[in-house]
Scaffold this motif. Structure first.
Motif, short mmCIF file in Angstrom:
data_model
loop_
_atom_site.label_atom_id
_atom_site.label_comp_id
_atom_site.label_asym_id
_atom_site.label_seq_id
_atom_site.Cartn_x
_atom_site.Cartn_y
_atom_site.Cartn_z
N GLU A 66 -10.81 10.58 2.60
CA GLU A 66 -11.68 9.55 2.01
C GLU A 66 -11.47 9.48 0.50
O GLU A 66 -12.23 10.08 -0.27
N VAL A 67 -10.43 8.75 0.07
CA VAL A 67 -10.21 8.60 -1.37
C VAL A 67 -11.26 7.66 -1.95
O VAL A 67 -11.82 6.82 -1.25
N LYS A 119 -10.53 -1.47 -0.96
CA LYS A 119 -10.95 -1.07 0.38
C LYS A 119 -9.76 -0.99 1.34
O LYS A 119 -9.63 -0.04 2.10
N GLU A 120 -8.87 -1.98 1.26
CA GLU A 120 -7.69 -1.97 2.12
C GLU A 120 -6.83 -0.73 1.86
O GLU A 120 -6.35 -0.10 2.81
N PHE A 121 -6.65 -0.39 0.59
CA PHE A 121 -5.86 0.81 0.28
C PHE A 121 -6.54 2.06 0.82
O PHE A 121 -5.88 2.93 1.40
N CYS A 122 -7.84 2.18 0.61
CA CYS A 122 -8.57 3.37 1.09
C CYS A 122 -8.42 3.51 2.60
O CYS A 122 -8.21 4.62 3.11
N HIS A 164 0.83 -1.21 0.00
CA HIS A 164 0.00 0.00 0.00
C HIS A 164 0.86 1.26 0.00
O HIS A 164 0.49 2.27 -0.59
N HIS A 165 2.00 1.19 0.67
CA HIS A 165 2.85 2.37 0.80
C HIS A 165 3.36 2.86 -0.56
O HIS A 165 3.42 4.07 -0.79
N ALA A 166 3.70 1.95 -1.46
CA ALA A 166 4.20 2.36 -2.78
C ALA A 166 3.14 3.13 -3.56
O ALA A 166 3.43 4.15 -4.18
N LEU A 167 1.90 2.65 -3.52
CA LEU A 167 0.82 3.34 -4.23
C LEU A 167 0.52 4.68 -3.56
O LEU A 167 0.36 5.70 -4.24
N LEU A 168 0.48 4.70 -2.24
CA LEU A 168 0.25 5.96 -1.53
C LEU A 168 1.34 6.97 -1.85
O LEU A 168 1.07 8.14 -2.14
N ARG A 169 2.60 6.53 -1.83
CA ARG A 169 3.72 7.42 -2.14
C ARG A 169 3.61 7.98 -3.55
O ARG A 169 3.85 9.16 -3.79
#
Length: 88
Positions: A62-63, A50-53, A3-8
């Motif tokens: 709230e993405v 859902k996990e990523f959100c 998840h961190h890579a996508l968030l970054r």
């Protein structure tokens, strides 16, 4: 899942938009589905979405992911998320 890579990637995209054009509103970002899956290291299923959100909520608010069709998807980052990224 990473998840961190996508968030970054999303955070860096917002920062780049702000640097180049100035951002004072919420944003819609378009991604090829394959890129999202590469960043996550897993298929982008409903559960992964859902996990990523949930993971991104403290940083981006709230993405919302929409239009997951034709190999592309869009993510909506609300104003609160844009403002948080700009404050980093």
């Amino acid at each position: 899942m990473n998840h961190h890579a996508l968030l970054r990637h999303i955070v860096n995209s917002i920062a780049e938009w702000d640097l180049k054009m100035g951002v004072s509103h919420d944003l819609w970002l378009n991604y090829p589905l394959s890129e999202v899956e590469d960043l996550l290291g897993a298929p982008f299923t409903q559960a992964a979405q859902k996990e990523f959100c949930d993971y991104a909520r403290p940083t981006l608010g709230e993405v919302e992911w929409v239009d997951k069709q034709d190999g592309f998807c869009r993510v909506h980052v609300p104003q609160v998320g844009v403002d948080h990224v700009k404050s980093l």
